[in-house]
Design a protein around this motif. Structure first.
Motif, short mmCIF file in Angstrom:
data_model
loop_
_atom_site.label_atom_id
_atom_site.label_comp_id
_atom_site.label_asym_id
_atom_site.label_seq_id
_atom_site.Cartn_x
_atom_site.Cartn_y
_atom_site.Cartn_z
N LEU A 169 -10.96 2.34 5.80
CA LEU A 169 -10.18 3.45 4.51
C LEU A 169 -12.24 2.56 4.01
N ALA A 170 -11.67 0.83 3.56
CA ALA A 170 -13.16 0.80 2.26
C ALA A 170 -14.43 1.53 2.60
N PHE A 171 -14.20 1.21 4.03
CA PHE A 171 -16.31 1.58 4.23
C PHE A 171 -15.87 3.27 4.51
N GLU A 172 -14.97 3.90 4.09
CA GLU A 172 -15.10 5.46 4.07
C GLU A 172 -15.65 5.51 2.39
N LEU A 173 -15.26 4.39 1.71
CA LEU A 173 -15.36 4.56 0.33
C LEU A 173 -16.87 4.89 -0.23
N PRO A 174 -18.38 4.57 0.32
CA PRO A 174 -19.50 4.47 -0.50
C PRO A 174 -19.75 6.19 0.11
#
Length: 204
Positions: A169-174
């Protein structure tokens, strides 16, 4: 389409998604030992249960703390494999249910979002699995030399799933910020500065 038809289509889509998950979970049950070893491989294991005390915080012994723990852990592993491997099927069923209600430009943005989000989540999950042994060693190092580490396999599975979800989910933030900017839910710094300049010019 009437409401009854929508509900009937939703039922059929959910049934197909659940059948796909169950079928993959049943197939995964035949490989449950390999899957369990794969999920517990990041744990630095001690050579034997009797040696866990002498190794201190350098390693841990993987155990089951209750009579039903082996069964419940295997069920969790199989369901996790079913949801993961069958994700293209149930994601397609979700898309097939939502697509008729979207406009052409909305479909274009949705396809671009899904095509970008899937590789980003996989990259985050891969990074989480790669750094998991290091993070487990750091956590185990805190153990005093007079104590030993015995980890429940069910807890290891929960920790692994949390790490994968957090990094994925952190990689989905951008991507989420870009989509919010396109949808007008947030403004970029450049556009915000332009608005401020216009306001100051009008006030002067």
């Amino acid at each position: 389409m009437p409401l009854a038809e929508h509900l009937r289509e939703l039922r059929n889509r959910l049934a197909k998604a659940v059948i796909a998950i169950v079928v993959v979970a049943i197939v995964a049950a035949f490989y449950q030992k390999q899957l369990t070893d794969f999920l517990s491989s990041p744990v630095p294991k001690c050579p034997g249960r009797d040696l866990a005390q002498s190794h201190g915080g350098n390693c841990a012994v993987v155990v089951f703390n209750s009579l039903s723990s082996p069964f419940t852990t295997i069920v969790k592993v199989c369901l996790l494999a079913g949801v993961t491997v069958s994700s293209p099927i149930w994601l397609y069923q979700l898309w097939a249910f939502l697509a008729p209600g979207l406009h052409k430009n909305e479909k274009k943005y949705t396809i671009a979002f899904v095509a970008t989000a899937a590789p980003l989540f996989v990259a985050g999950a891969y990074l989480a699995y790669e750094i998991m042994p290091m993070s487990m060693r750091v956590l185990l190092k805190i153990t005093p030399d007079s104590a030993a580490n015995t980890l429940n396999l069910d807890d290891i599975l929960d920790f692994t799933v949390r790490m994968i979800l957090v990094f994925g989910l952190a990689f989905e933030l951008p991507l989420l910020l870009v989509m919010m900017n396109i949808a007008g839910m947030r403004t970029s710094p450049c556009s915000a500065r332009r608005v401020m300049r216009r306001c100051t010019r009008r006030s002067t």
